[in-house]
Design an enzyme around this catalytic site. Structure first.
Site, PDB file in Angstrom:
ATOM      1  CG  HIS A 198      -1.922   1.070   1.267  1.00  0.00           C
ATOM      2  ND1 HIS A 198      -1.964   2.022   2.257  1.00  0.00           N
ATOM      3  CD2 HIS A 198      -2.952   1.356   0.414  1.00  0.00           C
ATOM      4  CE1 HIS A 198      -2.980   2.843   2.034  1.00  0.00           C
ATOM      5  NE2 HIS A 198      -3.591   2.460   0.930  1.00  0.00           N
ATOM      6  CG  HIS A 215      -3.690   9.027  -0.389  1.00  0.00           C
ATOM      7  ND1 HIS A 215      -4.383   9.905   0.425  1.00  0.00           N
ATOM      8  CD2 HIS A 215      -4.487   7.938  -0.505  1.00  0.00           C
ATOM      9  CE1 HIS A 215      -5.534   9.370   0.783  1.00  0.00           C
ATOM     10  NE2 HIS A 215      -5.625   8.174   0.243  1.00  0.00           N
TER      11      HIS A 215
HETATM   12  O1  G3P Z   1      -6.739   1.599  -2.756  1.00  0.00           O
HETATM   13  C1  G3P Z   1      -7.040   0.912  -1.596  1.00  0.00           C
HETATM   14  C2  G3P Z   1      -6.931   1.897  -0.512  1.00  0.00           C
HETATM   15  O2  G3P Z   1      -5.697   2.505  -0.699  1.00  0.00           O
HETATM   16  C3  G3P Z   1      -8.025   2.916  -0.582  1.00  0.00           C
HETATM   17  O3  G3P Z   1      -7.841   3.913   0.320  1.00  0.00           O
HETATM   18  O4  G3P Z   1      -7.404   6.259   0.779  1.00  0.00           O
HETATM   19  O5  G3P Z   1      -5.589   4.593   1.032  1.00  0.00           O
HETATM   20  O6  G3P Z   1      -6.362   5.242  -1.233  1.00  0.00           O
HETATM   21  P1  G3P Z   1      -6.744   5.044   0.205  1.00  0.00           P
HETATM   22 CA    CA Z   2      -5.330   3.725  -2.785  1.00  0.00          CA
END
Ligand code: G3P
Ligand code: CA
Length: 290
Positions: free
Chosen positions: A38, A80
């Site tokens: 992530h 992000h």
């Molecule tokens: O893409 C999966 C997850 O990352 C979604 O939440 O806010 O971390 O992009 P975010």
């Molecule tokens: Ca994401």
């Protein structure tokens, strides 16, 4: 949101015992389970930087995750937030990404905020980290990594999907047929996923669901995605046995986000999810004995 605790298997149950309890199908699912780094390995290094993605690969992540934002002059950058405020430092490095040119962003430091926010985790200065374009990411990692790319706030950036497909084409990352899983496209926006599908129906898609959803609200809409998506990405607290079962019954994989606690990882493995987004790929890799 208030967390709804997942039932957690006893801490001393190892994966081998867990697999024995849950049968051969589950064993094959564990073998196939994917680790999605992530924002790279965002628990260990500043998110969406080369430092973070390099570390995620070292930690045996199967996919590197990217969130896309678009610049004022139409370039896709990997970040992000839709503003620079949290993760960029430097003169002029504040405000909405969409109002900055790529040249302006190139001068921003994308690493030192991490040292300030997480001094206990920072193992390097990170001052040399820059905001990458999607092209930068593909140029560095294509051929040795798989990509899990999110169209972020696509309604605010018309043309994001076309720019994404153009970047995939430049780097020879368009699918070579149905079943090519080198690149997965994810979004909270079904409209954005439909645009991607129209541009390249072979790209595997994952519909994300916001944390405010529940297992029930997601299950009621699963039929809407048949024929469009490869899988679903719910927030991990919304995952229960019924959601996994109903997703699988429709042929969808299920990849919860963002799972950082080892006990929760164990519980989700027991629920037979197909992979997880995690800021700590090393923790999931250890559980999966990789
Ligand atoms: O893409 C999966 C997850 O990352 C979604 O939440 O806010 O971390 O992009 P975010
Ligand atoms: Ca994401």
């Amino acid at each position: 949101m208030t967390g709804r605790p997942l039932p957690v298997p006893p801490a001393d149950i190892g994966l081998v015992a867990l697999a024995a309890l849950t049968g051969a199908v589950h064993q094959s699912r564990i073998a196939d389970m994917i680790i999605i780094g992530h924002r790279g390995a965002a628990g260990h290094a500043p998110e969406h930087t080369v430092a973070s993605w390099d570390l995620a690969l070292d930690m045996r992540a199967d996919y590197l995750e990217q969130d896309l934002q678009m610049t004022a002059d139409g370039h896709l950058v990997v970040m992000h937030d839709d503003t620079l405020d949290r993760t960029a430092r430097g003169e002029g490095c504040r405000g909405p990404v969409i109002r900055k040119t790529l040249a302006e962003l190139r001068g921003c430091d994308a690493g030192t905020w991490f040292n300030d926010s997480f001094p206990d985790r920072a193992r390097a200065a990170y001052a040399e980290q820059r905001i990458p374009t999607l092209d930068d990411v593909f140029a560095r990692y294509a051929g040795r990594a798989r990509f899990y790319i999110e169209t972020k706030n696509p309604e605010d950036a018309p043309g994001m999907e076309e720019a994404l497909i153009a970047a995939l084409t430049r780097h020879d990352l368009r699918p070579r047929g149905n079943g090519d899983m080198r690149v997965i496209i994810q979004s909270f926006s079904t409209a954005s996923l439909r645009r991607v599908h129209d541009l390249d129906p072979d790209l595997p898609l994952v519909q994300l669901f916001r944390a405010r959803e529940t297992s029930g609200t997601i299950r009621r809409r699963l039929d809407d995605y048949v024929g469009l998506v490869h899988g679903i990405g719910p927030q991990y607290e919304d995952v229960d046995d019924r959601l996994v079962e109903e997703a699988h019954r429709r042929g969808f994989v299920i990849h919860p986000y963002t799972v950082n606690d080892t006990a929760v990882m164990r519980a989700l493995i027991a629920r037979r999810v197909d992979g997880m987004f995690t800021d700590f790929p090393d923790r999931l890799a250890t559980l999966l004995a990789r």
